[in-house]
Design a protein around this motif. Structure first.
Motif, PDB file in Angstrom:
ATOM      1  N   GLN A   1       3.754   3.226 -13.185  1.00 58.02           N
ATOM      2  CA  GLN A   1       5.170   3.067 -12.878  1.00 58.02           C
ATOM      3  C   GLN A   1       5.392   3.336 -11.395  1.00 58.02           C
ATOM      4  N   VAL A   2       6.122   2.412 -10.764  1.00 60.11           N
ATOM      5  CA  VAL A   2       6.405   2.556  -9.347  1.00 60.11           C
ATOM      6  C   VAL A   2       7.413   3.678  -9.135  1.00 60.11           C
ATOM      7  N   GLN A   3       7.112   4.557  -8.193  1.00 57.45           N
ATOM      8  CA  GLN A   3       8.026   5.646  -7.854  1.00 57.45           C
ATOM      9  C   GLN A   3       8.058   5.848  -6.346  1.00 57.45           C
ATOM     10  N   PHE A   4       9.228   6.293  -5.879  1.00 61.55           N
ATOM     11  CA  PHE A   4       9.426   6.562  -4.455  1.00 61.55           C
ATOM     12  C   PHE A   4      10.130   7.892  -4.276  1.00 61.55           C
ATOM     13  N   ALA A   5       9.732   8.619  -3.244  1.00 58.15           N
ATOM     14  CA  ALA A   5      10.383   9.879  -2.909  1.00 58.15           C
ATOM     15  C   ALA A   5      10.761   9.828  -1.437  1.00 58.15           C
ATOM     16  N   GLU A   6      12.046   9.515  -1.200  1.00 59.09           N
ATOM     17  CA  GLU A   6      12.553   9.441   0.169  1.00 59.09           C
ATOM     18  C   GLU A   6      13.005  10.818   0.643  1.00 59.09           C
ATOM     19  N   SER A   7      12.822  11.078   1.931  1.00 57.79           N
ATOM     20  CA  SER A   7      13.239  12.347   2.512  1.00 57.79           C
ATOM     21  C   SER A   7      13.504  12.168   4.002  1.00 57.79           C
ATOM     22  N   GLY A   8      14.097  13.174   4.594  1.00 60.36           N
ATOM     23  CA  GLY A   8      14.312  13.183   6.028  1.00 60.36           C
ATOM     24  C   GLY A   8      15.720  12.882   6.483  1.00 60.36           C
ATOM     25  N   GLY A   9      16.588  12.565   5.541  1.00 63.08           N
ATOM     26  CA  GLY A   9      17.973  12.291   5.913  1.00 63.08           C
ATOM     27  C   GLY A   9      18.699  13.549   6.327  1.00 63.08           C
ATOM     28  N   GLY A  10      19.920  13.359   6.793  1.00 63.71           N
ATOM     29  CA  GLY A  10      20.729  14.493   7.198  1.00 63.71           C
ATOM     30  C   GLY A  10      21.940  14.058   7.983  1.00 63.71           C
ATOM     31  N   LEU A  11      22.573  15.029   8.587  1.00 64.60           N
ATOM     32  CA  LEU A  11      23.766  14.808   9.409  1.00 64.60           C
ATOM     33  C   LEU A  11      23.351  14.830  10.880  1.00 64.60           C
ATOM     34  N   VAL A  12      23.721  13.803  11.612  1.00 62.91           N
ATOM     35  CA  VAL A  12      23.341  13.711  13.017  1.00 62.91           C
ATOM     36  C   VAL A  12      24.498  13.105  13.803  1.00 62.91           C
ATOM     37  N   GLN A  13      24.618  13.496  15.044  1.00 64.72           N
ATOM     38  CA  GLN A  13      25.662  12.928  15.889  1.00 64.72           C
ATOM     39  C   GLN A  13      25.262  11.535  16.359  1.00 64.72           C
ATOM     40  N   ALA A  23       7.335   8.601   0.259  1.00 63.50           N
ATOM     41  CA  ALA A  23       6.049   8.637  -0.433  1.00 63.50           C
ATOM     42  C   ALA A  23       6.121   7.715  -1.636  1.00 63.50           C
ATOM     43  N   ALA A  24       5.180   6.792  -1.717  1.00 59.11           N
ATOM     44  CA  ALA A  24       5.210   5.769  -2.757  1.00 59.11           C
ATOM     45  C   ALA A  24       4.024   5.917  -3.699  1.00 59.11           C
ATOM     46  N   SER A  25       4.234   5.503  -4.938  1.00 55.89           N
ATOM     47  CA  SER A  25       3.162   5.520  -5.924  1.00 55.89           C
ATOM     48  C   SER A  25       3.375   4.378  -6.903  1.00 55.89           C
ATOM     49  N   GLY A  26       2.368   4.129  -7.729  1.00 52.16           N
ATOM     50  CA  GLY A  26       2.513   3.138  -8.783  1.00 52.16           C
ATOM     51  C   GLY A  26       1.909   1.789  -8.475  1.00 52.16           C
ATOM     52  N   ARG A  27       1.577   1.541  -7.223  1.00 48.68           N
ATOM     53  CA  ARG A  27       0.850   0.340  -6.843  1.00 48.68           C
ATOM     54  C   ARG A  27      -0.166   0.748  -5.790  1.00 48.68           C
ATOM     55  N   THR A  28      -1.086  -0.125  -5.515  1.00 43.79           N
ATOM     56  CA  THR A  28      -2.030   0.146  -4.433  1.00 43.79           C
ATOM     57  C   THR A  28      -1.289  -0.020  -3.119  1.00 43.79           C
ATOM     58  N   PHE A  29      -0.929   1.121  -2.523  1.00 41.23           N
ATOM     59  CA  PHE A  29      -0.018   1.130  -1.384  1.00 41.23           C
ATOM     60  C   PHE A  29      -0.507   0.241  -0.252  1.00 41.23           C
ATOM     61  N   SER A  30      -1.778   0.335   0.067  1.00 38.92           N
ATOM     62  CA  SER A  30      -2.283  -0.301   1.281  1.00 38.92           C
ATOM     63  C   SER A  30      -2.201  -1.819   1.268  1.00 38.92           C
ATOM     64  N   ILE A  31      -2.101  -2.431   0.103  1.00 36.30           N
ATOM     65  CA  ILE A  31      -2.113  -3.893   0.058  1.00 36.30           C
ATOM     66  C   ILE A  31      -0.730  -4.483  -0.180  1.00 36.30           C
ATOM     67  N   TYR A  94      16.851   3.855   1.152  1.00 35.02           N
ATOM     68  CA  TYR A  94      15.858   3.729   0.095  1.00 35.02           C
ATOM     69  C   TYR A  94      14.644   2.968   0.614  1.00 35.02           C
ATOM     70  N   CYS A  95      13.506   3.230   0.010  1.00 36.74           N
ATOM     71  CA  CYS A  95      12.350   2.378   0.270  1.00 36.74           C
ATOM     72  C   CYS A  95      11.961   1.693  -1.035  1.00 36.74           C
ATOM     73  N   ASN A  96      11.235   0.610  -0.905  1.00 34.08           N
ATOM     74  CA  ASN A  96      10.753  -0.102  -2.080  1.00 34.08           C
ATOM     75  C   ASN A  96       9.683  -1.084  -1.649  1.00 34.08           C
ATOM     76  N   TYR A  97       8.869  -1.439  -2.591  1.00 29.94           N
ATOM     77  CA  TYR A  97       7.878  -2.476  -2.362  1.00 29.94           C
ATOM     78  C   TYR A  97       8.556  -3.842  -2.357  1.00 29.94           C
ATOM     79  N   LEU A  98       7.832  -4.828  -1.836  1.00 28.59           N
ATOM     80  CA  LEU A  98       8.191  -6.226  -2.009  1.00 28.59           C
ATOM     81  C   LEU A  98       7.040  -6.906  -2.726  1.00 28.59           C
TER      82      LEU A  98
END
Length: 113
Positions: A1-13, A23-31, A94-98
């Motif tokens: 199962q494809v899963q994504f864990a996005e991080s790093g957002g916040g409040l910025v001027q 961080a992605a999982s569920g498929r062979t990321f490199s290809i 969000y991130c996602n594969y194509l």
């Protein structure tokens, strides 16, 4: 199962910078091509940038010259360096594969004046 864990957002001027990670999982990321999307309040989710398995980036006109997408295949992680942030960059990112897989929770980016 494809899963994504996005991080790093916040409040910025406005004019500031943030670096998002996914961080992605569920498929062979490199290809796989992987992309960043964003959804502002009351709007549809829009494509922001993508990077191919070979490292070729593409950007939406609205972020070209300000955002940089990169990937680390050893870590199954894609990054989005966002510089010169504008109020209109406020959104959940969000991130996602194509082709698309399941969506993650996203990470909130809020740009203030």
């Amino acid at each position: 199962q494809v899963q994504f864990a996005e991080s790093g957002g916040g409040l910025v001027q406005a004019g500031g910078s943030l670096r998002l990670s996914c961080a992605a999982s569920g498929r062979t990321f490199s290809i796989n091509t992987i992309a960043w999307y964003r959804q502002a309040p009351g709007k549809l989710r829009d494509w922001v940038a993508q990077i191919s398995s070979g490292g070729i980036p593409l950007y939406a006109d609205s972020v070209k010259g300000r955002f940089t997408i990169s990937r680390d295949n050893a870590k199954n992680t894609v990054y989005l360096q966002m510089n010169s942030l504008k109020l209109e960059d406020t959104a959940i990112y969000y991130c996602n594969y194509l082709p698309l897989g399941n969506w993650g929770q996203g990470t909130q980016v809020t740009v203030s004046s």
